[in-house]
Each structure stands twice: as C-alpha cells, then as structure tokens.
Design an enzyme around this catalytic site. Structure first.
Site, PDB file in Angstrom:
ATOM      1  N   LYS A  70       0.855  -1.175   0.000  1.00 46.44           N
ATOM      2  CA  LYS A  70       0.000   0.000   0.000  1.00 46.44           C
ATOM      3  C   LYS A  70       0.897   1.233   0.000  1.00 46.44           C
ATOM      4  O   LYS A  70       1.656   1.463   0.935  1.00 46.44           O
ATOM      5  CB  LYS A  70      -0.929   0.031   1.205  1.00 46.44           C
ATOM      6  CG  LYS A  70      -1.830   1.260   1.203  1.00 46.44           C
ATOM      7  CD  LYS A  70      -2.442   1.519   2.563  1.00 46.44           C
ATOM      8  CE  LYS A  70      -3.076   2.915   2.579  1.00 46.44           C
ATOM      9  NZ  LYS A  70      -3.446   3.332   3.934  1.00 46.44           N
TER      10      LYS A  70
ATOM     11  N   GLY B 106      -7.864   9.793  10.035  1.00 40.57           N
ATOM     12  CA  GLY B 106      -8.142   9.883  11.461  1.00 40.57           C
ATOM     13  C   GLY B 106      -9.175  10.911  11.865  1.00 40.57           C
ATOM     14  O   GLY B 106      -9.442  11.083  13.058  1.00 40.57           O
TER      15      GLY B 106
ATOM     16  N   ALA C  32      -9.414   6.127   4.750  1.00 37.31           N
ATOM     17  CA  ALA C  32      -9.261   7.320   5.599  1.00 37.31           C
ATOM     18  C   ALA C  32     -10.567   8.093   5.741  1.00 37.31           C
ATOM     19  O   ALA C  32     -11.298   8.305   4.765  1.00 37.31           O
ATOM     20  CB  ALA C  32      -8.183   8.263   5.085  1.00 37.31           C
TER      21      ALA C  32
ATOM     22  N   ASN D 270      -8.580   2.180  10.295  1.00 37.79           N
ATOM     23  CA  ASN D 270      -7.799   1.855  11.479  1.00 37.79           C
ATOM     24  C   ASN D 270      -8.309   2.644  12.684  1.00 37.79           C
ATOM     25  O   ASN D 270      -8.827   2.087  13.650  1.00 37.79           O
ATOM     26  CB  ASN D 270      -6.320   2.116  11.229  1.00 37.79           C
ATOM     27  CG  ASN D 270      -5.427   1.672  12.373  1.00 37.79           C
ATOM     28  OD1 ASN D 270      -4.234   1.918  12.357  1.00 37.79           O
ATOM     29  ND2 ASN D 270      -5.946   0.999  13.370  1.00 37.79           N
ATOM     30  N   THR D 271      -8.203   3.982  12.628  1.00 36.81           N
ATOM     31  CA  THR D 271      -8.552   4.816  13.774  1.00 36.81           C
ATOM     32  C   THR D 271      -9.997   4.610  14.216  1.00 36.81           C
ATOM     33  O   THR D 271     -10.283   4.591  15.425  1.00 36.81           O
ATOM     34  CB  THR D 271      -8.324   6.299  13.442  1.00 36.81           C
ATOM     35  OG1 THR D 271      -6.991   6.478  12.986  1.00 36.81           O
ATOM     36  CG2 THR D 271      -8.555   7.168  14.664  1.00 36.81           C
TER      37      THR D 271
END
Length: 270
Positions: free
Chosen positions: A112, A173, A199, A221-222
């Site tokens: 990535k 995030g 994102a 992720n976040t």
C-alpha cells in the site's frame, strides 16, 4: 497464497478481487493505535478482515528480533499482510520502505503506497505519489495506492498499473465520514480496478455509505482502534460493510419529493 486468498478458479459469490487474489471480506483493517498486540488480534478477528495493513516504519514484522512480532498474532498464512508506507513524505522514502517490506515478507510484492504532503492534514502529495507508483510498478510491485478523491488522478493511477485505487473519504483519522460522494461516484463509475475507501471513516454508517456508493471495500484503522470498545466497533464495521454492499447490489429506490403508497391503490374498494 494465504488461507483466505483463493485462486480465481473458484471464487465466492461476490468476491473482492485484488491482483488476481479473491477475498470474501471487503473490510480491510490497520494494525496501529491499539492498546496492545492482543487487542490488535481480537479486533482484527472481530472485523473478519483478511487483508491487514502494517506500517513498516512503526510496526515490527521481524526487523527487530528482541521486540514482539506482529506476525505472531496475525500470521501470513491466515492474513494477507499489506505493508504500507505510512510516514513517508517523498517518493524516495516510499520506494525504500516498499523494498524493505518485500525483503521482510519473503519477496511478496503487494504494498500500500501512501506519500503524505502535509503533516497537519495528512493529505497525500499526489505528485510524489504518482512518481512512486510509476517506479514501483516498473519494479513489479502490486500497488494499492492511497490518494485524494480526484477522479482524474484516480484514473491516471489506474492507467499507471496500480491494482487498487484508495481515495480518501476525509482526512486520515478525522472520523468525518464521506465528504464528497460525487467525486467517489465518478471514480467508481470509471474504474476498472477495485476502489477502496481509505481514511476518514468514523462509524458504521460511514462505512455503509461508502459501500452503497459502489466502492469495492473500505480500509480503516482509527475508527476501530480509537473506539471506546474496539472489538465491538470492529464487529459493527464488519456488518456495516456487508449491509452497504448488499444495498448497492440490490439497488435503492429512486428519491422522490412526494410520498408514494406502500400498497397499490388500484382496485381498492371505494
């Protein structure tokens, strides 16, 4: 080939196909920001993710022999480990990181790519991203690329040879959700490679919206790791991605300004 990535000869009913490999799950997850390595494992399992991203500059996958190895809890024979170039601000740094990842992962070429341009917003530097993508493809890497939601650039990255294009929904995030549906629709409608939203997702409804727009998957992720209960949020995200995909395939009704009866009125008494 890992346990979840099946040959093209026997795909499941609605597979996600990346670089010739078939996946049942359309939710990709990151491995950073968790409290510990065990929480990383439990959240990944709850999400049902089969592709997990690893920041080579921040995670140990064998380069530090005296530290806990992420691959001990997320083994490559069960997951597709997707090394990323998080923290890179130049094409040269990104290239160096990808080459290291290939060495650490026994020659695997799926990566990535992300090249950041601003430390406050973490927006991508699209010029450096395109430069790095061209070189990585020339070196026979299979490149999944993080980029802005610019439809022209997304098409250019596809034409360069990237195996998946990953436009942001909002800044990394931020948890703001999909901020520009029309650009994402334009990217999806003109793509011949998978489009993975990357994102900006904050909660399950954001993931569902991305999938309802026709995106092939969502990486986050976040939104999971930063939740009060990451494992529970991971499970919610799994269901949201599945529901959004089903809704896209089913086809929503047209939007109308006025009501229409749920039951037909023709032939009713009176």
């Amino acid at each position: 080939m890992n346990a979840f990535a099946q040959p093209m000869t026997d795909p499941p009913g609605d597979p996600l196909v990346i670089a010739g490999r078939v996946y049942a799950s359309r939710l990709l997850t990151g491995t950073g920001k968790y409290r510990d390595i065990d929480e990383t494992r439990r959240a990944t399992e709850a999400a049902g993710a089969q592709i997990v991203t690893v920041a080579i500059r921040r995670s140990n996958i064998g380069q530090h022999k005296d530290e806990p190895n992420l691959l001990d809890v997320l083994p490559p024979d069960r997951y597709t480990i997707l090394p990323n170039t998080a923290g890179c601000y130049t094409a040269e740094d990104a290239l160096r990181t990808c080459r290291l990842a290939r060495e650490l992962l026994d020659g695997r070429s799926l990566v990535k790519l992300e090249v950041l341009g601003d430390r406050r917003t973490l927006f991508p530097d699209v010029v450096q991203t395109l430069k790095a993508a061209e070189q990585l493809v020339a070196e026979d890497f299979e490149v999944m690329v993080y980029t802005s939601d610019d439809p022209i650039l997304a098409k250019r990255l596809e034409e360069t040879g990237c195996v998946a294009v990953m436009p942001l929904a909002a800044p990394i995030g931020s948890g703001l959700g999909v901020q520009n549906r029309y650009n994402l629709l334009e990217i999806v409608e003109n793509a011949r490679v998978p489009i993975i939203v990357d994102a900006g997702v904050g909660t399950a409804s954001d993931a569902a919206i991305a999938m309802e727009l026709g995106c092939d998957g969502v990486l986050m992720n976040t939104a999971i790791a930063g939740a009060r209960d990451p494992v529970l949020m991971a499970r919610a995200m799994k269901r949201a991605v599945e529901a959004g995909r089903d809704a896209f395939r089913a086809g929503r009704i047209p939007r109308k300004r006025y009501a229409s009866a749920s039951s037909p009125l023709d032939g009713t008494i009176g």
